[in-house]
Design an enzyme around this catalytic site. Sequence first.
Site, short mmCIF file in Angstrom:
data_model
loop_
_atom_site.label_atom_id
_atom_site.label_comp_id
_atom_site.label_asym_id
_atom_site.label_seq_id
_atom_site.Cartn_x
_atom_site.Cartn_y
_atom_site.Cartn_z
N GLU A 214 0.87 -1.18 0.00
CA GLU A 214 0.00 0.00 0.00
C GLU A 214 0.90 1.22 0.00
OE1 GLU A 214 -2.96 -0.35 -0.60
OE2 GLU A 214 -3.37 -2.42 -0.05
N CYS A 248 -1.96 9.19 2.62
CA CYS A 248 -1.53 8.61 1.34
C CYS A 248 -2.55 8.84 0.24
CB CYS A 248 -1.23 7.12 1.51
SG CYS A 248 -2.63 6.15 2.11
#
Length: 465
Positions: A214, A248
Amino acid sequence: MSDASDLQALLDSQRRAFKEAPFPSLATRRDRLKRLATLTRRHRDEIVTAISTDFGHRAAMETRLTEVATVLQSAGFTRRRLRRWMRPERQPVGWRLLPARAKVHYQPLGVVGIIAPSNYPWNLAWLPAIDALAAGNRVMIKPSEHSPATSALMARLAARYFAPEELCVAEGDADLARAFAALPFDHLLFTGSANIGREVARAAATNLTPVTLELGGKTPALVAADADLERAAERIAFGKWLNAGRTCIAPDHVLVDASRLEAFLKAMQRQIARFYPQGTASHDYSAVPGAAHRQRLQAMLDEARDHGCRVIDLGERLELPDGGVKLPPTLIVDPSDSLTLMHEEIFGPWLPVLGVRDMDAAITRIKSQPRPLALYAFTEDPALRRRLLEETHSGGVVFNDTLWHNAVPALPFGGVGESGSGAYHGEAGFQRFSHARAVFTQSPRSQVGRLNPPYRRWLLRLLGL
């Protein structure tokens, strides 16, 4: 934790426990999820304090919203649906093989390793742990060395609520993280930067350990000609400056119809003034931890100024008494693609805003860049929405908002290309940390023996073979 041998001993202990109970019951899995939720709920105030200590200042509501609530929601969602997810799925066998039966049986992998980052230190450690525990695995977590107070709290509470052979937390520095990534896990999940992700993937490859990455990237927000500018500015401001831009999936830059650029910039300034009326002194605006990270961000901004970019400061840098530092929301207008902040993930409170000729130009630009973790588009035009879904790639897509797809437990969360590989959350996470085992059961009434040699051509023709 002191060295790699301690990590190996923990892994060996978990692997032995898994071999003794390789398929935990529904009741056992639900109990583990319940303990994880209880751990988070009972110690909410300690979590808020620890994260704020690590950050220098973190708004309590941001921690409760993004760290505590998400973990509780995910644990509850998973517990309620776990019985159905665990049930073997019947599959068609085709008329030629009837009356045989086929199904997919979801089997735990074994021991799952999780390497968590510092920007959401509680959320990004426990959310994958929820999925891994639901799938029946044992779990080892390596929290970030850049969030020591939160990591210490996590380790202490994990030891109180879980046996170490069920779930454990390994504290340590970057060297320990490298040793952790090199362990022969049955699956390894890493959340962090693309550069470190490459190192983790290389370390895991030595053991052929499957990896979920991720990462992040240059998440664009597109504001079309038909968008409500005030609404778009409000939602982009929320998504960008939550956690001071250290998310993110935060909007990394904005592409707006050039004819509306100035109106959009004014709308952004109004929204920031409304969100943070005392500027960076507002209690709801978070600090940016890490001197090296702040220096990196400042170098980006200085480079933009040196190249003559129009920079709109929406506050002032604020040094806090306890050592925390707040960097102000800042807009950078039409920066050149050659600048660092246009080819590296910003991961901070700077927001480039670029005017584009039209949506064709915007889509062309998005397609020319590495595939991001998210794509945000503000438009009511169904044709434009369809084009974005069909012509671009990203981990997720959100229309007329930012971030909130990550709050839907039923949606898979993950990247594609440069932004990562693999997805988790909800059923996607259960399947990510399971082996989908093919099971075929032959019937005593089966006629497949007719296909044994010597072959009968007429039978092959009858079966269409």
